[in-house]
Motif scaffolding. Structure first.
Motif, short mmCIF file in Angstrom:
data_model
loop_
_atom_site.label_atom_id
_atom_site.label_comp_id
_atom_site.label_asym_id
_atom_site.label_seq_id
_atom_site.Cartn_x
_atom_site.Cartn_y
_atom_site.Cartn_z
N SER A 155 0.82 -1.21 0.00
CA SER A 155 0.00 0.00 0.00
C SER A 155 0.86 1.27 0.00
CB SER A 155 -0.93 0.01 1.21
OG SER A 155 -0.20 -0.14 2.41
N THR A 156 2.15 1.11 -0.30
CA THR A 156 3.01 2.30 -0.41
C THR A 156 3.81 2.21 -1.70
OG1 THR A 156 4.81 1.23 0.80
CG2 THR A 156 3.31 2.60 2.08
N HIS A 157 4.13 3.37 -2.26
CA HIS A 157 5.00 3.41 -3.44
C HIS A 157 5.78 4.71 -3.42
CE1 HIS A 157 6.62 2.47 -7.29
NE2 HIS A 157 6.13 3.57 -7.83
N GLU A 158 7.10 4.60 -3.40
CA GLU A 158 7.99 5.75 -3.37
C GLU A 158 7.57 6.75 -2.29
OE1 GLU A 158 8.20 7.15 -7.40
OE2 GLU A 158 9.45 5.46 -8.02
N GLY A 159 7.27 6.23 -1.12
CA GLY A 159 6.95 7.08 0.02
C GLY A 159 5.51 7.52 0.11
N ALA A 160 4.72 7.30 -0.96
CA ALA A 160 3.31 7.71 -0.92
C ALA A 160 2.46 6.57 -0.36
CB ALA A 160 2.84 8.07 -2.33
N TYR A 161 1.52 6.91 0.51
CA TYR A 161 0.60 5.92 1.05
C TYR A 161 -0.66 5.87 0.19
CZ TYR A 161 3.11 4.60 5.22
OH TYR A 161 4.03 4.06 6.07
N LEU A 162 -1.00 4.70 -0.32
CA LEU A 162 -2.18 4.52 -1.15
C LEU A 162 -3.29 3.98 -0.25
CD1 LEU A 162 -0.18 2.68 -3.91
CD2 LEU A 162 -0.75 5.11 -3.88
N ASN A 163 -4.49 4.46 -0.48
CA ASN A 163 -5.58 4.07 0.43
C ASN A 163 -6.19 2.74 0.01
OD1 ASN A 163 -7.32 4.34 2.56
ND2 ASN A 163 -8.83 5.52 1.39
N ASP A 164 -5.33 1.73 -0.19
CA ASP A 164 -5.85 0.44 -0.60
C ASP A 164 -4.82 -0.64 -0.26
OD1 ASP A 164 -7.93 -1.00 -1.69
OD2 ASP A 164 -8.09 0.35 -3.41
N LEU A 165 -5.31 -1.87 -0.19
CA LEU A 165 -4.41 -3.01 0.04
C LEU A 165 -4.29 -3.72 -1.30
CD1 LEU A 165 -6.04 -4.06 3.40
CD2 LEU A 165 -3.75 -3.11 3.14
N LEU A 166 -3.15 -3.58 -1.94
CA LEU A 166 -3.00 -4.01 -3.34
C LEU A 166 -2.33 -5.38 -3.43
CD1 LEU A 166 -2.00 -0.47 -4.55
CD2 LEU A 166 -4.13 -1.66 -5.08
N PRO A 167 -2.66 -6.13 -4.51
CA PRO A 167 -2.15 -7.51 -4.62
C PRO A 167 -0.71 -7.55 -5.14
CG PRO A 167 -3.51 -6.98 -6.52
CD PRO A 167 -3.55 -5.77 -5.63
N LEU A 168 -0.05 -8.67 -4.90
CA LEU A 168 1.30 -8.84 -5.43
C LEU A 168 1.37 -10.13 -6.23
CD1 LEU A 168 3.60 -9.90 -2.48
CD2 LEU A 168 1.30 -9.09 -2.10
N PRO A 169 2.28 -10.21 -7.19
CA PRO A 169 2.44 -11.46 -7.93
C PRO A 169 2.92 -12.55 -6.97
CG PRO A 169 4.17 -9.90 -8.51
CD PRO A 169 3.21 -9.17 -7.64
N LEU A 170 2.39 -13.74 -7.15
CA LEU A 170 2.71 -14.83 -6.22
C LEU A 170 3.83 -15.66 -6.83
CD1 LEU A 170 -1.00 -15.62 -5.36
CD2 LEU A 170 0.63 -14.28 -4.00
N ASN A 171 5.07 -15.23 -6.59
CA ASN A 171 6.23 -15.92 -7.17
C ASN A 171 7.42 -15.84 -6.22
OD1 ASN A 171 7.27 -13.33 -7.49
ND2 ASN A 171 6.54 -13.17 -9.61
N GLU A 172 8.52 -16.42 -6.63
CA GLU A 172 9.71 -16.51 -5.78
C GLU A 172 10.24 -15.13 -5.37
OE1 GLU A 172 11.16 -19.09 -4.41
OE2 GLU A 172 12.76 -17.83 -3.57
N GLU A 173 10.23 -14.20 -6.30
CA GLU A 173 10.75 -12.86 -5.99
C GLU A 173 9.91 -12.20 -4.89
OE1 GLU A 173 10.48 -10.09 -9.22
OE2 GLU A 173 11.89 -8.68 -8.29
N ALA A 174 8.57 -12.29 -5.03
CA ALA A 174 7.70 -11.70 -4.01
C ALA A 174 7.87 -12.41 -2.67
CB ALA A 174 6.24 -11.78 -4.47
N LEU A 175 8.08 -13.72 -2.71
CA LEU A 175 8.30 -14.46 -1.46
C LEU A 175 9.53 -13.93 -0.73
CD1 LEU A 175 7.74 -18.30 -1.92
CD2 LEU A 175 7.03 -16.91 0.03
N ARG A 176 10.61 -13.70 -1.50
CA ARG A 176 11.85 -13.20 -0.88
C ARG A 176 11.63 -11.81 -0.28
NH1 ARG A 176 14.73 -15.57 -5.32
NH2 ARG A 176 14.82 -13.54 -6.34
N VAL A 177 10.89 -10.94 -1.01
CA VAL A 177 10.61 -9.58 -0.51
C VAL A 177 9.79 -9.65 0.78
CG1 VAL A 177 9.31 -7.46 -0.99
CG2 VAL A 177 10.80 -8.43 -2.75
#
Ligand SMILES: [Fe+2]
Length: 293
Positions: free
Chosen positions: A105-127
């Protein structure tokens, strides 16, 4: 490595309610018969009077802290000052658990008023695993991860949501919050079987259950199709009560909270919903189902 230091207060055996600011004074004055209270800490950080009432209530009720601003799935760094403010509140309230969504829900310091999805893969798991360790270190206690409500998938996903959550538990030792309503509506929106999702969860890792209302809307991407939107604006529907009963049979007597965030009704309505959850749990106990491993 799992972080130790969770509250020593016992987890509640009867259902609780999400405590929202419009009900705060009434809850403080009338002390309704619910098992526990769950708060969004971001509502209290800049509100000393509300925090004072919350601290008073924490003497009478177990409190669960459900964050909405940590953004554990973002590629951005975790906001350390926000984490420090959360820790100060959490240390004051001494909650039974602290949780937040698998989302960003954040991007480059800005707070977005939503809970956004992420890709379900190895990279996201590590993050997520790295951020989870950072959040747990910053808060000094375990941070429980909730399954989100889903509306879209990513071409870059390589695993299902339940596989992703299971792998996160396996790698980090974290615990999970199962939002049964999110399972129901995400299964509808994404086209999978909600019961199989519950069956595939790592039962030993589930610390809490959420139940909330949703709203059916026309799917703008598919003519004639319906999208279920996680509005937290209605009572729990019968199919979700059925799925909740299934979850209790599979997961055991998991502490449960009713969430209601929009078109907030009278406090009595939330208390009724919590009583309904207790009735379902009593029925499941009466059926004597064994808990799966
Ligand atoms: Fe939830």
């Amino acid at each position: 490595m799992a972080v130790t230091g969770t509250s020593t207060r016992r987890m509640p055996t009867t259902a609780g309610i999400g405590l929202r600011l419009p009900h705060l004074a009434e809850v403080a004055a009338t002390r309704p018969a619910v098992g526990w209270l769950e708060i969004h800490p971001e509502n209290f950080l800049a509100n000393p009077h509300a925090t004072e009432l919350l601290v008073e209530l924490s003497d009478c009720y177990p409190i669960s802290v459900h964050t909405v601003g940590i953004s554990i799935g973002s590629v951005d760094r975790i906001d350390r000052p926000h984490l420090r403010r959360l820790r100060a509140l959490i240390d004051t309230v001494n909650p039974v658990l602290v949780s937040g969504h698998l989302a960003w829900s954040t991007h480059e310091g800005a707070y977005l008023n939503d809970l956004l999805p992420l890709p379900l893969n190895e990279e996201a798991l590590r993050v997520v695993a790295a951020h989870l360790r950072e959040v747990q270190d910053g808060l000094g206690r375990p941070y429980v991860i909730e399954n989100p409500s889903s509306y879209v998938g990513f071409a870059t996903s390589t695993m299902s949501e339940v596989e992703f959550l299971g792998e996160l538990v396996h790698r980090t030792g974290c615990e999970l919050l199962c939002d049964v309503s999110n399972v129901y509506l995400s299964a509808h929106n994404m086209g999978y079987d909600a019961y199989k999702f519950i069956d595939a969860l790592p039962a030993q890792a589930i610390r809490e259950i959420h139940l909330g209302g949703f709203t059916a809307e026309d799917d703008p991407g598919h003519a004639g199709a319906t999208l279920l939107v996680d509005t937290h604006a209605t009572r729990i529907t019968p199919p979700v009560w059925d799925l909740y009963a299934h979850a209790l049979r599979r997961l055991g007597p998991v502490p449960t909270v009713i969430e209601w965030d929009n078109d907030i009704p009278a406090l009595a309505t939330l208390v009724e919903e919590a009583s309904s959850a207790d009735a379902v749990a009593a029925r499941v106990r009466g059926q004597g189902h064994a808990v799966a491993g």
